[in-house]
Design an enzyme around this catalytic site. Structure first.
Site, PDB file in Angstrom:
ATOM      1  N   LYS A 117     -52.009  13.352 -30.022  1.00 53.59           N
ATOM      2  CA  LYS A 117     -53.027  13.802 -29.054  1.00 53.59           C
ATOM      3  C   LYS A 117     -54.530  13.385 -29.641  1.00 53.59           C
ATOM      4  O   LYS A 117     -54.701  13.768 -30.579  1.00 53.59           O
ATOM      5  CB  LYS A 117     -52.909  15.370 -28.682  1.00 53.59           C
ATOM      6  CG  LYS A 117     -53.709  16.106 -27.481  1.00 53.59           C
ATOM      7  CD  LYS A 117     -53.420  17.375 -27.335  1.00 53.59           C
ATOM      8  CE  LYS A 117     -54.259  17.949 -26.152  1.00 53.59           C
ATOM      9  NZ  LYS A 117     -54.094  19.200 -25.779  1.00 53.59           N
TER      10      LYS A 117
ATOM     11  N   CYS B  95     -59.643  29.349 -23.793  1.00 52.01           N
ATOM     12  CA  CYS B  95     -58.934  29.216 -22.406  1.00 52.01           C
ATOM     13  C   CYS B  95     -59.608  30.387 -21.334  1.00 52.01           C
ATOM     14  O   CYS B  95     -59.164  30.438 -20.076  1.00 52.01           O
ATOM     15  CB  CYS B  95     -57.492  30.034 -22.694  1.00 52.01           C
ATOM     16  SG  CYS B  95     -56.393  28.774 -23.610  1.00 52.01           S
TER      17      CYS B  95
ATOM     18  N   HIS C 150     -64.003  12.306 -20.389  1.00 54.93           N
ATOM     19  CA  HIS C 150     -63.192  11.466 -21.283  1.00 54.93           C
ATOM     20  C   HIS C 150     -62.022  10.931 -20.570  1.00 54.93           C
ATOM     21  O   HIS C 150     -61.872  11.050 -19.285  1.00 54.93           O
ATOM     22  CB  HIS C 150     -62.892  12.381 -22.506  1.00 54.93           C
ATOM     23  CG  HIS C 150     -62.098  13.721 -22.086  1.00 54.93           C
ATOM     24  ND1 HIS C 150     -60.823  13.545 -21.613  1.00 54.93           N
ATOM     25  CD2 HIS C 150     -62.523  14.863 -22.379  1.00 54.93           C
ATOM     26  CE1 HIS C 150     -60.385  14.827 -21.292  1.00 54.93           C
ATOM     27  NE2 HIS C 150     -61.461  15.735 -21.819  1.00 54.93           N
TER      28      HIS C 150
ATOM     29  N   CYS D  12     -58.671  34.386 -25.892  1.00 55.05           N
ATOM     30  CA  CYS D  12     -59.500  33.177 -26.360  1.00 55.05           C
ATOM     31  C   CYS D  12     -60.382  32.652 -25.488  1.00 55.05           C
ATOM     32  O   CYS D  12     -60.159  32.638 -24.084  1.00 55.05           O
ATOM     33  CB  CYS D  12     -58.062  32.347 -26.003  1.00 55.05           C
ATOM     34  SG  CYS D  12     -58.619  30.627 -26.499  1.00 55.05           S
TER      35      CYS D  12
ATOM     36  N   HIS E 107     -56.315  25.391 -28.529  1.00 54.65           N
ATOM     37  CA  HIS E 107     -57.467  25.504 -29.181  1.00 54.65           C
ATOM     38  C   HIS E 107     -57.185  25.634 -30.600  1.00 54.65           C
ATOM     39  O   HIS E 107     -58.336  25.277 -31.398  1.00 54.65           O
ATOM     40  CB  HIS E 107     -58.614  26.377 -28.528  1.00 54.65           C
ATOM     41  CG  HIS E 107     -58.695  25.912 -26.999  1.00 54.65           C
ATOM     42  ND1 HIS E 107     -58.188  26.735 -26.071  1.00 54.65           N
ATOM     43  CD2 HIS E 107     -59.559  25.214 -26.501  1.00 54.65           C
ATOM     44  CE1 HIS E 107     -58.405  26.269 -24.893  1.00 54.65           C
ATOM     45  NE2 HIS E 107     -59.413  25.408 -25.250  1.00 54.65           N
TER      46      HIS E 107
ATOM     47  N   CYS F 225     -54.107  30.166 -30.764  1.00 49.97           N
ATOM     48  CA  CYS F 225     -53.915  29.515 -29.241  1.00 49.97           C
ATOM     49  C   CYS F 225     -53.235  28.234 -29.505  1.00 49.97           C
ATOM     50  O   CYS F 225     -53.796  27.217 -30.243  1.00 49.97           O
ATOM     51  CB  CYS F 225     -55.310  29.692 -28.537  1.00 49.97           C
ATOM     52  SG  CYS F 225     -55.240  28.644 -27.046  1.00 49.97           S
TER      53      CYS F 225
ATOM     54  N   HIS G  99     -59.774  13.170 -18.397  1.00 50.92           N
ATOM     55  CA  HIS G  99     -60.435  13.282 -16.721  1.00 50.92           C
ATOM     56  C   HIS G  99     -60.342  12.014 -16.033  1.00 50.92           C
ATOM     57  O   HIS G  99     -59.830  11.872 -14.932  1.00 50.92           O
ATOM     58  CB  HIS G  99     -61.962  13.568 -17.161  1.00 50.92           C
ATOM     59  CG  HIS G  99     -62.325  14.733 -17.648  1.00 50.92           C
ATOM     60  ND1 HIS G  99     -63.350  14.702 -18.804  1.00 50.92           N
ATOM     61  CD2 HIS G  99     -61.773  16.044 -17.667  1.00 50.92           C
ATOM     62  CE1 HIS G  99     -63.186  15.941 -19.385  1.00 50.92           C
ATOM     63  NE2 HIS G  99     -62.553  16.800 -18.521  1.00 50.92           N
TER      64      HIS G  99
ATOM     65  N   LYS H 299     -61.668  14.635 -31.752  1.00 49.45           N
ATOM     66  CA  LYS H 299     -62.790  14.135 -32.400  1.00 49.45           C
ATOM     67  C   LYS H 299     -62.306  14.228 -33.874  1.00 49.45           C
ATOM     68  O   LYS H 299     -62.806  13.229 -34.710  1.00 49.45           O
ATOM     69  CB  LYS H 299     -63.862  14.836 -31.895  1.00 49.45           C
ATOM     70  CG  LYS H 299     -64.414  14.776 -30.632  1.00 49.45           C
ATOM     71  CD  LYS H 299     -65.867  15.323 -30.454  1.00 49.45           C
ATOM     72  CE  LYS H 299     -66.275  15.009 -28.940  1.00 49.45           C
ATOM     73  NZ  LYS H 299     -67.545  15.721 -28.469  1.00 49.45           N
TER      74      LYS H 299
END
Length: 629
Positions: free
Chosen positions: A296, A130, A19, A127, A147, A144, A22, A299
């Protein structure tokens, strides 16, 4: 003596497809690799994929595939993505390769034999996202922070690495090497982590629970914790410990990462290296997050940006340039398709592409495509002075990771060439020698720009050089003005370099704002006031803005949430005067970009008659995040 340079991206976890996050980190690393190659360095650029762990096994199961088949397919998508974006890596490491597994098992055994690994029982909050245990302190509302899920309680026997043993050494190393972690804000964050015990690190998982991993060499019933596997890629790809590439490149190593994996690379990795008696890397370069619509990407919010779709529409070099130019490295940045179109048209189509088209037309029309070298006169003084200092300035910005400033410096030079053409007006010049002088100066300036912009736009700058009748060039070839030979010929045909893009025009909505009388504020309803989210915030850190002397970049703690605010306070407060203060934040102000840095809110201040600003502060102690009403 040969100069060496070694740059790495993180190896990307293959539980999901590539994405824009990256792409952003990889493009920054590629920029550095390409620059250093052009600047005469023996350069090695590594990227790859991280393919073991519990998350991978779960993702493969959901896809109805065996783990190896699953990772083969996703890893191939990363390779294809980097091909689309012109990523010039020298090696692509996969953690499922035998060469990597061999190094991991050897390294683990060496540390185990030195007594830095032991077996123990551990109970805590785990988690899966993680792939590690979290402390209560790390949780936000019991979840977390990365996440957004509650970690699950687990108790199991694992092998542990004596990481705490190396905490004091790492703290001292960072203090003695101020540029070890860059930018400075992340160095301070790591020092804060190291100011108290970090504990030992669980480095294995029972094979009965997680079978997809590298077995411990002394206990095949356990597999290696994914980070103790993945981080070793940076040396396994070089042929640790005896490979020639390892001996040549590792001393020059620097890693490019996103800030979400700071702790693993700034704490886990250097302590692992120290335990293995391996020299630590030279620099850890930490990038911020890319945000869409000020938030941030996710989806669920429907704001995820596909850089490969953008590449199809506008070309991969335009995407590379935009991501490098739009956001100062190390800070969060807001990106959008509208922003890309605006940047493309302004910098590339109007400034650079249009200049190339104009000067080619004039050289072909007035000089049949041939340039005649003439010594510069008084009218060329400003251009020649800028040309002589350009490489040094760009090199300095690259060294400081100020990629956006490096590109802006070249674009300022291109804009200077445009002004020079407009002022000198070659189409009006009657003296043949003076006309030659102007045309030569502009083409020679474009020659310099083509090289200095190549790390950002390798394909388009190759096209620019071809349009000027030039082959490959290095930074050394453009150290100053006058590198083109007398009689140099331009080709008769060349495509338009950057065709202008027409974006969708948005109509303004709602009634136009009415202008109030001077010094008279309009009244508002209580409901309007209630829309303001005013909060108490604590100043965590303050830095000077990288691109503006009057602005400060302020990190705030707003009740456990970190915010970045940009304010014009440099003339009124020293950065150290603000740290620790409680201030008033307008928290729901729409994010806006101020000289390249995104500001998420605004601090409230009063202005005195003499223009002095004073920040509003609560008159007694209240918790950060408290709502003001």
């Amino acid at each position: 003596m040969t100069k060496t340079f070694y740059v790495t991206t993180p190896i990307y976890y293959v539980n999901a497809e590539p994405h824009i996050g990256h792409a952003y980190t990889t493009i920054n690393a590629d920029f550095l690799a390409r620059w250093h190659r052009l600047d005469g360095y023996d350069t090695f650029f590594l990227t790859g994929t991280d393919e073991h762990g519990e998350k991978i096994a779960q993702a493969a199961a959901r896809a109805g595939k065996a783990p190896q088949q699953f990772v083969d397919e996703v890893s191939a998508k990363f390779k294809k993505a980097w091909e689309i974006l012109h990523i010039s890596y020298d090696d692509f490491i996969r953690t499922t390769e035998p060469r990597h597994k061999k190094v991991v098992q050897r390294y683990l055994q060496e540390i185990y034999d030195r007594g830095d690994i032991y077996y123990g029982e551990y109970e805590g909050l785990y988690c899966v996202g993680c792939e590690r245990f979290l402390t209560e302190k790390e949780l936000v509302d019991g979840k977390c922070p990365d996440h957004g899920v509650e970690p699950e309680p687990r108790r199991e026997g694992n092998y542990f690495f004596k990481m705490e043993k190396y905490r004091a050494w790492l703290r001292d190393h960072i203090n003695k090497n101020p540029d070890f972690i860059r930018p400075e804000r992340y160095r301070n964050e790591v020092l804060s982590i190291l100011s108290e015990p970090i504990g030992d690190l669980s480095i294995s998982r029972p094979k009965s629970r997680v079978s997809w991993g590298i077995e411990l060499p002394w206990d095949p019933d356990h597999v290696t914790y994914v980070w103790f596997d993945a981080l070793l890629n940076y040396i396994s790809a070089l042929g640790y410990p005896d490979g020639e590439r390892y001996k040549k490149y590792w001393p020059a190593a620097q890693h490019m990462i996103g800030k979400d994996i700071l702790k693993t690379h700034a704490v886990f990795w250097p302590t692992m290296l120290k335990a293995g008696e391996v020299e630590v890397y030279k620099h850890l370069n930490v990038g911020g997050h890319l945000l869409a619509e000020g938030r941030k990407m996710s989806k669920s919010l429907g704001n995820v940006i596909d850089p490969f779709e953008w590449s199809e529409k506008y070309g991969p070099d335009a995407v590379r340039y935009y991501l490098l130019k739009e956001t100062p490295y190390g800070l969060d940045g807001v990106v959008s398709e509208e922003g890309l179109i605006e940047r493309y048209n302004a910098d590339l189509a109007n400034d650079l592409g249009n200049l190339l088209q104009r000067v080619r037309t004039m050289v072909l029309k007035y000089r049949e495509g041939v340039l005649h070298r003439r010594e510069p006169g008084p009218g060329e003084a400003e251009v020649v002075a800028a040309a002589e200092g350009l490489v040094g300035k760009v090199r300095g910005y690259v060294r400081e990771l100020r990629f956006n400033q490096a590109l802006e410096e070249v674009l300022q030079f291109v804009r200077l060439l445009n002004r020079y053409v407009n002022e000198r007006a070659p189409w009006k010049i009657k003296d043949p020698e003076d006309l030659d002088r102007v045309l030569y100066t502009v083409v020679d300036g474009l020659r310099m720009a083509a090289v200095l912009l190549e790390p950002a736009m390798p394909v388009k700058m190759a096209e620019l050089r071809a349009a000027l009748g030039l082959g490959e060039l290095s930074v050394a070839d453009v150290e100053g003005w006058g590198g083109l030979p007398d009689g140099h010929r331009l080709p008769e045909e060349a495509p338009i370099l950057f065709p202008k893009v027409e974006g969708e025009k948005k109509q303004a909505k709602g009634p136009a704002a009415k202008t109030a009388k001077k010094d008279e504020a309009a009244t508002i309803a209580y409901d309007d006031f209630a829309k303001l989210d005013l909060r108490v915030a604590r100043v965590k850190s303050v830095e000077k803005h990288p691109n503006a002397d009057r602005l400060l970049v302020i990190k705030l703690d707003v009740g456990g949430e970190e915010r970045t605010v940009v304010g014009g306070l440099a003339a009124h407060y020293k950065p150290e005067e603000l740290v620790g203060k409680k201030v008033v934040l307008l928290a729901n102000l729409k994010p806006r970009k101020l000289r390249g840095v995104v500001s998420h809110g605004m601090l409230l201040a009063a202005e005195g008659a003499d223009g002095t600003l004073a920040l509003l502060q609560p008159d007694r102690e209240v918790e950060s995040g408290s709502k003001i009403s």
